[in-house]
Design a protein around this motif. Structure first.
Motif, PDB file in Angstrom:
ATOM      1  N   VAL A  16       8.849  -1.031   7.862  1.00  0.00           N
ATOM      2  CA  VAL A  16       7.325  -1.454   8.665  1.00  0.00           C
ATOM      3  C   VAL A  16       6.856  -0.793   7.761  1.00  0.00           C
ATOM      4  CG1 VAL A  16       5.766   0.083  10.168  1.00  0.00           C
ATOM      5  CG2 VAL A  16       7.772   0.551  10.948  1.00  0.00           C
ATOM      6  N   TYR A  17       6.088  -0.606   6.648  1.00  0.00           N
ATOM      7  CA  TYR A  17       5.869  -0.738   5.787  1.00  0.00           C
ATOM      8  C   TYR A  17       5.673  -2.148   5.169  1.00  0.00           C
ATOM      9  CZ  TYR A  17       4.384   4.429   4.599  1.00  0.00           C
ATOM     10  OH  TYR A  17       3.585   5.706   4.136  1.00  0.00           O
ATOM     11  N   ALA A  18       7.668  -2.682   4.985  1.00  0.00           N
ATOM     12  CA  ALA A  18       6.989  -4.152   4.935  1.00  0.00           C
ATOM     13  C   ALA A  18       6.097  -4.734   5.285  1.00  0.00           C
ATOM     14  CB  ALA A  18       8.085  -4.624   3.694  1.00  0.00           C
ATOM     15  N   HIS A  19       6.713  -4.648   6.773  1.00  0.00           N
ATOM     16  CA  HIS A  19       5.730  -5.461   7.207  1.00  0.00           C
ATOM     17  C   HIS A  19       4.263  -5.234   7.585  1.00  0.00           C
ATOM     18  CE1 HIS A  19       5.067  -7.002  11.767  1.00  0.00           C
ATOM     19  NE2 HIS A  19       3.911  -6.527  11.773  1.00  0.00           N
ATOM     20  N   ILE A  20       4.048  -4.359   7.650  1.00  0.00           N
ATOM     21  CA  ILE A  20       2.386  -4.204   7.595  1.00  0.00           C
ATOM     22  C   ILE A  20       2.002  -4.375   5.992  1.00  0.00           C
ATOM     23  CG2 ILE A  20       0.479  -2.927   6.807  1.00  0.00           C
ATOM     24  CD1 ILE A  20       2.026  -0.050   8.516  1.00  0.00           C
ATOM     25  N   ARG A  21       2.603  -4.474   4.621  1.00  0.00           N
ATOM     26  CA  ARG A  21       2.205  -5.345   3.626  1.00  0.00           C
ATOM     27  C   ARG A  21       2.397  -6.157   3.948  1.00  0.00           C
ATOM     28  NH1 ARG A  21       5.813  -2.893   1.135  1.00  0.00           N
ATOM     29  NH2 ARG A  21       7.236  -4.195   0.826  1.00  0.00           N
ATOM     30  N   HIS A  22       2.502  -7.136   4.252  1.00  0.00           N
ATOM     31  CA  HIS A  22       3.309  -8.452   4.288  1.00  0.00           C
ATOM     32  C   HIS A  22       2.598  -9.109   5.254  1.00  0.00           C
ATOM     33  CE1 HIS A  22       5.845  -9.531   1.439  1.00  0.00           C
ATOM     34  NE2 HIS A  22       7.102  -8.393   1.597  1.00  0.00           N
ATOM     35  N   ARG A  23       1.407  -8.952   7.073  1.00  0.00           N
ATOM     36  CA  ARG A  23       1.040  -8.977   7.450  1.00  0.00           C
ATOM     37  C   ARG A  23       0.025  -8.494   7.811  1.00  0.00           C
ATOM     38  NH1 ARG A  23       3.235 -13.420  10.247  1.00  0.00           N
ATOM     39  NH2 ARG A  23       5.322 -13.035  10.476  1.00  0.00           N
ATOM     40  N   GLU A  24      -0.336  -7.021   7.183  1.00  0.00           N
ATOM     41  CA  GLU A  24      -1.661  -6.443   7.432  1.00  0.00           C
ATOM     42  C   GLU A  24      -1.987  -6.838   5.952  1.00  0.00           C
ATOM     43  OE1 GLU A  24      -2.628  -5.702  10.349  1.00  0.00           O
ATOM     44  OE2 GLU A  24      -0.672  -6.387  11.755  1.00  0.00           O
ATOM     45  N   THR A  25      -1.978  -7.002   4.958  1.00  0.00           N
ATOM     46  CA  THR A  25      -2.488  -7.018   3.493  1.00  0.00           C
ATOM     47  C   THR A  25      -2.628  -9.064   3.066  1.00  0.00           C
ATOM     48  OG1 THR A  25      -0.701  -6.450   2.403  1.00  0.00           O
ATOM     49  CG2 THR A  25      -1.861  -4.585   3.591  1.00  0.00           C
ATOM     50  N   ASP A  26      -2.932  -8.225   1.744  1.00  0.00           N
ATOM     51  CA  ASP A  26      -3.074  -9.870   1.060  1.00  0.00           C
ATOM     52  C   ASP A  26      -1.995  -9.929  -0.099  1.00  0.00           C
ATOM     53  OD1 ASP A  26      -4.616  -8.342  -0.575  1.00  0.00           O
ATOM     54  OD2 ASP A  26      -5.749  -9.239  -0.954  1.00  0.00           O
ATOM     55  N   CYS A  27      -1.435  -8.826   0.492  1.00  0.00           N
ATOM     56  CA  CYS A  27       0.080  -9.113  -1.195  1.00  0.00           C
ATOM     57  C   CYS A  27       0.233 -10.383  -0.928  1.00  0.00           C
ATOM     58  CB  CYS A  27       1.264  -8.526  -0.032  1.00  0.00           C
ATOM     59  SG  CYS A  27       2.391  -7.507  -1.396  1.00  0.00           S
ATOM     60  N   ASP A  28       0.954 -11.070  -0.170  1.00  0.00           N
ATOM     61  CA  ASP A  28       1.655 -12.300   0.064  1.00  0.00           C
ATOM     62  C   ASP A  28       0.287 -13.106  -0.537  1.00  0.00           C
ATOM     63  OD1 ASP A  28       3.765 -11.602   1.339  1.00  0.00           O
ATOM     64  OD2 ASP A  28       3.226 -12.442   3.368  1.00  0.00           O
ATOM     65  N   SER A  29      -0.816 -12.757  -0.818  1.00  0.00           N
ATOM     66  CA  SER A  29      -1.951 -14.303  -1.326  1.00  0.00           C
ATOM     67  C   SER A  29      -1.690 -13.595  -2.644  1.00  0.00           C
ATOM     68  CB  SER A  29      -3.199 -14.140  -1.293  1.00  0.00           C
ATOM     69  OG  SER A  29      -4.448 -14.610  -1.363  1.00  0.00           O
ATOM     70  N   LEU A  30      -2.147 -12.578  -3.177  1.00  0.00           N
ATOM     71  CA  LEU A  30      -1.587 -11.670  -4.281  1.00  0.00           C
ATOM     72  C   LEU A  30      -0.562 -12.693  -5.632  1.00  0.00           C
ATOM     73  CD1 LEU A  30      -2.795  -8.471  -4.050  1.00  0.00           C
ATOM     74  CD2 LEU A  30      -3.815 -10.069  -5.202  1.00  0.00           C
ATOM     75  N   LEU A  31       0.749 -12.731  -4.554  1.00  0.00           N
ATOM     76  CA  LEU A  31       1.649 -13.020  -5.302  1.00  0.00           C
ATOM     77  C   LEU A  31       2.225 -14.556  -5.371  1.00  0.00           C
ATOM     78  CD1 LEU A  31       4.000 -11.008  -3.232  1.00  0.00           C
ATOM     79  CD2 LEU A  31       4.580 -10.249  -5.367  1.00  0.00           C
ATOM     80  N   MET A  32       1.032 -15.565  -4.559  1.00  0.00           N
ATOM     81  CA  MET A  32       0.712 -16.696  -4.586  1.00  0.00           C
ATOM     82  C   MET A  32       0.117 -17.203  -5.345  1.00  0.00           C
ATOM     83  SD  MET A  32       2.964 -18.205  -2.184  1.00  0.00           S
ATOM     84  CE  MET A  32       2.791 -19.655  -2.391  1.00  0.00           C
ATOM     85  N   GLN A  33      -1.103 -15.796  -5.919  1.00  0.00           N
ATOM     86  CA  GLN A  33      -1.767 -16.233  -7.302  1.00  0.00           C
ATOM     87  C   GLN A  33      -0.833 -15.911  -8.333  1.00  0.00           C
ATOM     88  OE1 GLN A  33      -5.449 -14.024  -6.835  1.00  0.00           O
ATOM     89  NE2 GLN A  33      -5.342 -14.507  -3.741  1.00  0.00           N
ATOM     90  N   GLY A  34       0.276 -15.571  -8.368  1.00  0.00           N
ATOM     91  CA  GLY A  34       0.829 -15.418  -9.870  1.00  0.00           C
ATOM     92  C   GLY A  34       0.376 -14.111 -10.254  1.00  0.00           C
ATOM     93  N   VAL A  35       0.582 -12.888  -9.524  1.00  0.00           N
ATOM     94  CA  VAL A  35       0.184 -11.401  -9.586  1.00  0.00           C
ATOM     95  C   VAL A  35       2.089 -10.938  -9.228  1.00  0.00           C
ATOM     96  CG1 VAL A  35      -0.472  -9.795  -8.893  1.00  0.00           C
ATOM     97  CG2 VAL A  35      -2.144 -10.947  -9.009  1.00  0.00           C
ATOM     98  N   SER A  36       2.408 -10.213 -10.230  1.00  0.00           N
ATOM     99  CA  SER A  36       3.949  -9.574 -10.326  1.00  0.00           C
ATOM    100  C   SER A  36       3.853  -8.673  -8.668  1.00  0.00           C
ATOM    101  CB  SER A  36       3.583  -8.824 -11.527  1.00  0.00           C
ATOM    102  OG  SER A  36       3.391  -7.382 -11.294  1.00  0.00           O
ATOM    103  N   ARG A  37       5.129  -8.184  -8.454  1.00  0.00           N
ATOM    104  CA  ARG A  37       5.901  -7.805  -7.198  1.00  0.00           C
ATOM    105  C   ARG A  37       4.716  -7.168  -7.130  1.00  0.00           C
ATOM    106  NH1 ARG A  37      11.430  -7.537  -4.701  1.00  0.00           N
ATOM    107  NH2 ARG A  37      11.412  -5.866  -6.984  1.00  0.00           N
ATOM    108  N   TYR A  38       4.980  -6.003  -8.164  1.00  0.00           N
ATOM    109  CA  TYR A  38       5.238  -4.364  -8.768  1.00  0.00           C
ATOM    110  C   TYR A  38       3.285  -4.418  -8.360  1.00  0.00           C
ATOM    111  CZ  TYR A  38       3.977   0.155 -11.062  1.00  0.00           C
ATOM    112  OH  TYR A  38       3.503   0.828 -11.476  1.00  0.00           O
ATOM    113  N   GLU A  39       2.850  -4.947  -8.953  1.00  0.00           N
ATOM    114  CA  GLU A  39       0.993  -5.188  -9.014  1.00  0.00           C
ATOM    115  C   GLU A  39       0.707  -5.371  -8.070  1.00  0.00           C
ATOM    116  OE1 GLU A  39      -0.218  -7.461 -12.279  1.00  0.00           O
ATOM    117  OE2 GLU A  39       0.722  -6.408 -13.806  1.00  0.00           O
ATOM    118  N   ALA A  40       1.370  -6.434  -7.171  1.00  0.00           N
ATOM    119  CA  ALA A  40       0.869  -6.831  -5.570  1.00  0.00           C
ATOM    120  C   ALA A  40       1.085  -5.487  -4.611  1.00  0.00           C
ATOM    121  CB  ALA A  40       1.321  -7.829  -5.207  1.00  0.00           C
TER     122      ALA A  40
END
Length: 64
Positions: A16-40
């Motif tokens: 559920v947390y993974a779903h929320i992280r990828h669908r309800e936040t800008d986590c993927d956008s941060l990753l695409m900008q080069g932010v590390s997975r840990y930081e995102a």
């Protein structure tokens, strides 16, 4: 048997947390900008918990 139940609940929570992280936040956008997975993940963690809590609250309201 309680150990299996605890593991299942943890697996569901993580999914559920993974779903929320990828669908309800800008986590993927941060990753695409080069932010590390840990930081995102750290950046969106409060939002993930807030959304999960809201969903849980909504579910408990429907059960009453």
């Amino acid at each position: 048997m309680s150990g299996a139940k605890e593991l299942d609940e943890e697996a569901v929570r993580l999914a559920v947390y993974a779903h929320i992280r990828h669908r309800e936040t800008d986590c993927d956008s941060l990753l695409m900008q080069g932010v590390s997975r840990y930081e995102a993940r750290a950046e969106v963690s409060d939002t993930v918990v807030q959304v999960a809590d809201a969903w849980a609250q909504n579910e408990s309201l429907h059960q009453n």
